[in-house]
Design an enzyme around this catalytic site. Structure first.
Site, mmCIF file in Angstrom:
data_model
loop_
_atom_site.group_PDB
_atom_site.id
_atom_site.type_symbol
_atom_site.label_atom_id
_atom_site.label_comp_id
_atom_site.label_asym_id
_atom_site.label_seq_id
_atom_site.Cartn_x
_atom_site.Cartn_y
_atom_site.Cartn_z
ATOM 1 N N ASN A 106 4.050 51.997 29.035
ATOM 2 C CA ASN A 106 4.405 53.231 27.982
ATOM 3 C C ASN A 106 4.651 52.799 26.601
ATOM 4 O O ASN A 106 4.630 53.318 25.722
ATOM 5 C CB ASN A 106 5.331 53.844 28.592
ATOM 6 C CG ASN A 106 6.846 53.240 28.777
ATOM 7 O OD1 ASN A 106 6.717 52.177 28.986
ATOM 8 N ND2 ASN A 106 7.992 54.020 28.902
ATOM 9 N N HIS A 130 1.513 42.319 32.814
ATOM 10 C CA HIS A 130 1.700 43.591 32.134
ATOM 11 C C HIS A 130 0.873 44.706 33.028
ATOM 12 O O HIS A 130 0.238 43.970 33.942
ATOM 13 C CB HIS A 130 1.040 43.502 30.803
ATOM 14 C CG HIS A 130 1.515 44.222 29.790
ATOM 15 N ND1 HIS A 130 2.358 45.476 30.046
ATOM 16 C CD2 HIS A 130 1.782 44.116 28.354
ATOM 17 C CE1 HIS A 130 2.798 46.106 28.892
ATOM 18 N NE2 HIS A 130 2.403 45.364 28.139
ATOM 19 N N GLU A 135 15.011 47.619 34.613
ATOM 20 C CA GLU A 135 14.885 48.594 33.912
ATOM 21 C C GLU A 135 14.136 49.917 34.508
ATOM 22 O O GLU A 135 12.923 49.671 34.129
ATOM 23 C CB GLU A 135 14.708 48.411 32.322
ATOM 24 C CG GLU A 135 15.249 49.230 31.396
ATOM 25 C CD GLU A 135 14.443 50.402 31.046
ATOM 26 O OE1 GLU A 135 14.776 51.465 31.750
ATOM 27 O OE2 GLU A 135 13.761 50.285 30.212
ATOM 28 N N LEU A 136 14.717 50.781 35.234
ATOM 29 C CA LEU A 136 13.813 51.759 35.916
ATOM 30 C C LEU A 136 13.761 53.122 35.256
ATOM 31 O O LEU A 136 13.824 53.417 34.014
ATOM 32 C CB LEU A 136 14.166 51.692 37.338
ATOM 33 C CG LEU A 136 14.361 50.322 38.079
ATOM 34 C CD1 LEU A 136 14.707 50.430 39.287
ATOM 35 C CD2 LEU A 136 12.936 49.500 38.060
ATOM 36 N N CYS A 141 11.200 56.297 29.161
ATOM 37 C CA CYS A 141 12.444 56.337 30.138
ATOM 38 C C CYS A 141 13.665 57.216 29.857
ATOM 39 O O CYS A 141 14.230 57.785 30.447
ATOM 40 C CB CYS A 141 12.559 55.006 30.441
ATOM 41 S SG CYS A 141 12.867 53.864 29.216
#
Ligand code: NDP
Length: 455
Positions: free
Chosen positions: A132, A156, A229-230, A263
């Site tokens: 993103n 990636h 980091e979700l 996010c």
């Protein structure tokens, strides 16, 4: 061996195909990164800073080319891609300037002749990164990790391998020695072997909850540290004293930036009953007026989603929410034609128990939720499995701050969309993950915090 096919989400056309490397080839590259670490850790902060500033120059010099690559591979509008590249340069310069200060020894008074805390590098860090923000997410990890004296290997997302190789190239052109930053074009199935490689000492992942759980459990079994980091389903509470024009401008930009795939985007708007209808009317007008289209066209407000499967997934979530009782105000239909487009969509009267409330909507879909009063609004905001960002929109800063402190999230912003800023820590709680990136907190995640005692 399978390859990573890159499809332009705006047109559906194949751009490029990159051969994947095997797990054993990846293992060899990790070994090289381990070897590189043993000399890199001995370099001074001044040497590392010089290279990090050169990397910033690379981003600045090649901004347009890199921005167009990101837009072609994942569909964000070109102006936002340019901003992403500028932000990469900013983070490189930030850590070039501050890393030494963040990691300088801290003297501690004890009975010892001398005692202090030293911050030492750890080794090779694996970064599993999403599509993103294909440049920024990687640099957010790499700038502090490398300045601390670690080396990095990158897995990636498959759909942005062009960006992954462009990053590796930028490090090389900036003058970083071979092995300091390496792109591993492996499939996600081969990540396990990379995590288990003896030279890999820790893993950082930004991405979905399932990817996070899988990577964290493999790393846990090998007793390797992780930062996760979700996803998030950030709530923005809109109070009844708000300037509605400003609040709906923020809401529209917040929900549509990066084509809805951020996010920390505003996803659940919890609006006090007294202004609910007015907020919804104005928000609807603005979301309707936002132009969807070719992300290379400078007049486009938002482009396609990153992949057709992700678009289809969000459409299913919208349909499910409507069946569960949400009211479709605008959007909610897959457009004819090529590309991964999905229109700006608003679901109103969203409540706990509905898909749009309980799960993350990673696309241009806003949920509007009615709250009886301030306490109810806080309760609704906190009724979430996630806890990444959160916000309050109000005409009264003190009222806003009081509420911000009650929100269960890694950050709470009043009258501003949540953004990541190198000066402030970034990360989540609950199912949004753990650990922090950026600031002095971020750079200390991947160091050995060592006590030294001289009797
Ligand atoms: P994923 O989480 O699947 O992908 C992120 C990264 O993890 C990619 O590099 C991916 O590789 C890798 N990956 C995925 N599964 C595994 C695994 N089991 N083991 C090792 N690596 C893995 O994101 P998606 O692209 O599927 O997006 C789906 C959802 O993820 C979104 O709807 C959103 O909710 C969330 N997301 C959140 C982001 C955030 O910033 N918090 C960013 C992106 C997505 P590969 O591409 O090869 O599968």
């Amino acid at each position: 061996m399978a390859s990573a096919k890159i499809i332009n989400p705006a047109t559906g056309e194949k751009i490029e195909e990159y051969d994947r490397i095997s797990a054993s080839e990846a293992s060899e590259k990790v070994k090289q990164a381990g070897k590189a670490y043993r000399s890199w850790k001995k370099t001074s902060f001044a040497e590392r800073s010089e290279l990090m500033n050169k990397l910033a120059d690379e981003f600045e010099t090649h901004k347009e080319t890199l921005a167009r690559l990101a837009t072609r591979e994942m569909g964000k509008i070109i102006e936002q891609s340019r901003k992403e590249i500028e932000k990469c340069a900013k983070i490189c310069r930030y850590y070039a300037e501050h890393a030494e200060g963040f990691l300088s020894e801290e003297a501690v008074e004890t009975e010892a002749e001398k005692s202090y805390v030293a911050f030492q590098p750890m080794g090779v860090i694996l970064a599993v990164m999403p599509w993103n923000f294909p440049f920024y997410q990687v640099i957010r990890f790499a700038a502090p990790a490398l300045m601390a004296g670690n080396t990095g290997v990158l897995k990636h997302a498959s759909n942005v391998q062009g960006c992954a190789f462009a990053l590796e190239d930028a490090f090389r052109k900036a003058g970083f020695p071979e092995g300091i930053f390496t792109n591993l074009n492996v499939s996600s199935g081969d990540v396990k072997e990379v995590i288990e490689h003896p030279d890999v000492v820790a893993v950082t992942l930004t991405g979905s909850d399932p990817a996070g759980r899988s990577v964290a459990s493999i790393a846990g079994a090998s007793l390797k540290k992780t930062v996760m980091e979700l996803g998030g389903s950030d709530a923005y509470i809109v109070l009844d004293d708000v300037d509605l024009e400003e609040a709906t401008d923020l809401a529209t930009f917040g929900r549509l930036q990066n084509n809805g795939q951020t996010c920390i985007a505003a996803k659940r708007f919890v609006v006090l009953n007294g202004i609910y209808d007015k907020f919804l009317d104005l928000f609807t007008k603005k979301m309707k007026a936002a132009k969807m289209g070719d992300p290379m066209d400078e007049s486009t407000y938002y482009g396609p989603m990153a992949r057709v499967d992700l678009r289809d997934e969000i459409h299913e979530q919208v349909k499910k929410s409507i069946t569960q009782g949400a009211r479709l105000v605008i959007g909610g239909a897959v457009p004819e034609g090529k590309g991964a487009y999905y229109p700006a969509t608003i679901l109103a009267e969203v409540e706990p128990g509905m898909e749009a409330f309980d799960n993350e909507l990673f696309g241009p879909v806003a949920s509007v939720i009615r709250a009886d009063d301030e306490d109810h609004a806080v309760k609704l905001a906190n009724t979430s499995q996630f806890g990444l960002g959160s916000g309050v929109m109000t005409g009264n800063r003190e009222r806003g701050e009081k509420i911000a402190l009650q929100l269960e999230a890694g950050s709470s912003f009043v009258n501003k969309l949540v953004v990541s800023d190198p000066r402030l820590p970034f990360g989540g709680i609950k199912n949004s993950g753990y650990g922090r990136e950026l600031s002095g907190y971020g750079i200390r995640e991947f160091v050995n915090i060592k006590s030294v005692w001289i009797a």
